[in-house]
Design a protein around this motif. Structure first.
Motif, PDB file in Angstrom:
ATOM      1  N   UNK A 145       0.832  -1.182   0.000  1.00 22.45           N
ATOM      2  CA  UNK A 145       0.000   0.000   0.000  1.00 22.45           C
ATOM      3  C   UNK A 145       0.884   1.256   0.000  1.00 22.45           C
ATOM      4  N   UNK A 146       0.493   2.258  -0.786  1.00 23.80           N
ATOM      5  CA  UNK A 146       1.283   3.493  -0.838  1.00 23.80           C
ATOM      6  C   UNK A 146       0.894   4.393   0.336  1.00 23.80           C
ATOM      7  N   UNK A 147       1.889   4.850   1.089  1.00 30.79           N
ATOM      8  CA  UNK A 147       1.637   5.752   2.218  1.00 30.79           C
ATOM      9  C   UNK A 147       2.576   6.940   2.065  1.00 30.79           C
ATOM     10  N   UNK A 148       2.042   8.147   2.133  1.00 30.49           N
ATOM     11  CA  UNK A 148       2.877   9.330   1.973  1.00 30.49           C
ATOM     12  C   UNK A 148       3.929   9.374   3.087  1.00 30.49           C
ATOM     13  N   UNK A 149       5.158   9.692   2.720  1.00 33.77           N
ATOM     14  CA  UNK A 149       6.211   9.747   3.745  1.00 33.77           C
ATOM     15  C   UNK A 149       5.949  10.904   4.697  1.00 33.77           C
ATOM     16  N   UNK A 150       5.957  10.636   6.003  1.00 35.27           N
ATOM     17  CA  UNK A 150       5.768  11.653   7.045  1.00 35.27           C
ATOM     18  C   UNK A 150       6.465  11.106   8.286  1.00 35.27           C
ATOM     19  N   UNK A 151       6.682  11.938   9.317  1.00 36.24           N
ATOM     20  CA  UNK A 151       7.330  11.397  10.516  1.00 36.24           C
ATOM     21  C   UNK A 151       6.583  10.180  11.058  1.00 36.24           C
ATOM     22  N   UNK A 152       5.244  10.205  11.007  1.00 38.13           N
ATOM     23  CA  UNK A 152       4.454   9.074  11.538  1.00 38.13           C
ATOM     24  C   UNK A 152       4.647   7.827  10.675  1.00 38.13           C
ATOM     25  N   UNK A 153       4.539   7.994   9.336  1.00 37.30           N
ATOM     26  CA  UNK A 153       4.626   6.794   8.486  1.00 37.30           C
ATOM     27  C   UNK A 153       6.052   6.242   8.489  1.00 37.30           C
ATOM     28  N   UNK A 154       7.041   7.125   8.622  1.00 38.25           N
ATOM     29  CA  UNK A 154       8.429   6.646   8.669  1.00 38.25           C
ATOM     30  C   UNK A 154       8.647   5.842   9.949  1.00 38.25           C
ATOM     31  N   UNK A 155       8.059   6.321  11.048  1.00 34.92           N
ATOM     32  CA  UNK A 155       8.235   5.603  12.307  1.00 34.92           C
ATOM     33  C   UNK A 155       7.511   4.247  12.253  1.00 34.92           C
ATOM     34  N   UNK A 156       6.350   4.209  11.603  1.00 38.69           N
ATOM     35  CA  UNK A 156       5.648   2.930  11.438  1.00 38.69           C
ATOM     36  C   UNK A 156       6.479   1.979  10.567  1.00 38.69           C
ATOM     37  N   UNK A 157       7.038   2.525   9.498  1.00 38.44           N
ATOM     38  CA  UNK A 157       7.858   1.699   8.595  1.00 38.44           C
ATOM     39  C   UNK A 157       9.098   1.176   9.328  1.00 38.44           C
ATOM     40  N   UNK A 158       9.675   2.006  10.207  1.00 39.21           N
ATOM     41  CA  UNK A 158      10.871   1.580  10.961  1.00 39.21           C
ATOM     42  C   UNK A 158      10.513   0.411  11.888  1.00 39.21           C
ATOM     43  N   UNK A 159       9.315   0.457  12.511  1.00 43.73           N
ATOM     44  CA  UNK A 159       8.872  -0.664  13.349  1.00 43.73           C
ATOM     45  C   UNK A 159       8.735  -1.933  12.525  1.00 43.73           C
ATOM     46  N   UNK A 160       8.211  -1.772  11.340  1.00 42.46           N
ATOM     47  CA  UNK A 160       8.039  -2.868  10.403  1.00 42.46           C
ATOM     48  C   UNK A 160       9.394  -3.522  10.108  1.00 42.46           C
ATOM     49  N   UNK A 161      10.397  -2.674   9.856  1.00 42.48           N
ATOM     50  CA  UNK A 161      11.751  -3.179   9.575  1.00 42.48           C
ATOM     51  C   UNK A 161      12.276  -3.941  10.790  1.00 42.48           C
ATOM     52  N   UNK A 162      12.077  -3.369  11.974  1.00 41.45           N
ATOM     53  CA  UNK A 162      12.579  -4.041  13.192  1.00 41.45           C
ATOM     54  C   UNK A 162      11.872  -5.368  13.428  1.00 41.45           C
ATOM     55  N   UNK A 163      10.622  -5.490  12.925  1.00 40.00           N
ATOM     56  CA  UNK A 163       9.878  -6.759  13.038  1.00 40.00           C
ATOM     57  C   UNK A 163      10.304  -7.772  11.987  1.00 40.00           C
ATOM     58  N   UNK A 164      11.274  -7.413  11.156  1.00 42.76           N
ATOM     59  CA  UNK A 164      11.759  -8.369  10.146  1.00 42.76           C
ATOM     60  C   UNK A 164      10.965  -8.328   8.861  1.00 42.76           C
ATOM     61  N   UNK A 165      10.173  -7.245   8.678  1.00 42.20           N
ATOM     62  CA  UNK A 165       9.371  -7.173   7.449  1.00 42.20           C
ATOM     63  C   UNK A 165       9.979  -6.201   6.428  1.00 42.20           C
TER      64      UNK A 165
END
Ligand code: AMP
Ligand code: MG
Length: 323
Positions: free
Chosen positions: A1-21
């Protein structure tokens, strides 16, 4: 899903990375498909999603110079000079890897490819994730590299997070340079050109020619290819009926008889041309035309990288063994 880059979406994406995704994110070259570079299972997910063969190693993306020293064993002062001069930017350095780098990232090779991208969303994502990101281009293996979030979604629709940072400012993959006993060798041409490199390292220490055996793994003859058959003007015989075909020229001129005509640059600027090339190829492959004809561009500066990508994009259509 496309999500506009913002401090919130970047932080969500970083959690995703830490979860191995996996997360797709913009860089100045093309969009990357990122995972925690230190987690072999997460990196395996990149190969699976891209259908990328395991012999094609990944580039590791960092956001600070000090991260480099954890990933490599060499502290050659020329590396520091290159990194200080070109990072953040479109230069990938291939260097002897440390034990921290899992073998899956380098396809079992003793060297790892590293780069610091010049894109704020990418840098913020790497910083927030707290780990380096292994990230190849976010396309299916062998296909066109994405320079817009929509290009990523077209090829990898199952991705949960595609950070949208607009269009990539360069739009062509990074230059890849390997450290060798006697200097450096260019493994892939890109926006950091040999004249730019020889401002930092002596010309006698830079090898630009590639034989097939030195070529970077993963740099096949066929690569970066659109769905639609591609012809390079002057290099392949063009079919007579062009009424359902597209033409991509370097600079505006009168082109008749084609369904669609595009020009890479108003005034022949090769940087602008590089930025538009994948964009036009994505747009035109979606129109399901019979074929696309592209003019060859002068092979100087960025033109070397542009022609490299064009030849690889056209290769599979003109060599039956590679179909
Ligand atoms: P991509 O990120 O899809 O644009 O491709 C990364 C490319 O970087 C690979 O296809 C290789 O050509 C090159 N590369 C990555 N790691 C290495 C390495 N360890 N040695 C040589 N080339 C590499
Ligand atoms: Mg790629």
């Amino acid at each position: 899903m496309i999500i506009k880059a913002s401090p919130e979406s970047i932080s969500r994406a970083a959690n995703h990375i830490r979860d191995g995704r996996l997360v797709a994110f913009p860089t100045e070259t093309v969009y990357g498909l990122g995972a925690n570079a230190l987690d072999p299972k997460a990196v395996a997910g990149i190969f699976a999603m891209k259908q990328r063969p395991s012999f094609d190693p990944l580039i590791v993306h960092i956001c600070r110079l000090d991260q480099l020293w954890e990933l490599v064993t060499s502290r050659d002062e020329r590396i520091i000079r290159l990194a200080r001069h070109f990072w953040p930017g479109p230069l990938t350095l291939v260097l002897p890897k440390s034990q921290l780098v899992p073998d899956i990232v380098t396809s079992g090779l003793p060297d790892v490819a590293i780069r610091m991208p010049a894109n704020d969303t990418a840098l913020q994502l790497i910083e927030a994730a707290g780990v380096p990101l292994a990230a190849p281009s976010a396309n299916r293996f062998g296909r066109l590299s994405p320079t817009r979030a929509q290009h990523v979604e077209k090829q990898l629709p199952d991705l949960e997070i595609i950070l949208d940072g607009g269009s990539c400012s360069i739009g062509l993959e990074s230059s890849v340079v390997r450290l060798e006993p006697d200097g450096f060798r260019i493994l892939r041409h890109g926006a950091v050109t040999s004249p730019m490199l020889t401002e930092i390292i002596p010309p006698s220490k830079l090898t630009t020619s590639l034989t097939l055996s030195d070529a970077s793994p993963g740099l096949m003859l066929s690569h970066y290819s659109p769905e639609t058959k591609l012809y390079i003007l002057g290099q392949h015989p063009i079919p007579n009926d062009t009424s359902k075909a597209a033409y991509i020229g370097l600079t505006p001129s009168e082109i008749k008889g084609y369904h669609s005509v595009r020009f890479l640059s108003e005034n022949g600027n090769l940087e602008e041309a590089a930025g538009n090339l994948f964009f036009f190829l994505h747009e035109l492959e979606d129109k399901w035309l019979d074929f696309i004809v592209v003019e060859a561009v002068p092979e100087t500066g960025l033109g070397i990288a542009i022609m490299d990508r064009l030849r690889k994009a056209a290769y599979r259509f003109h060599h039956s063994t590679n179909e």
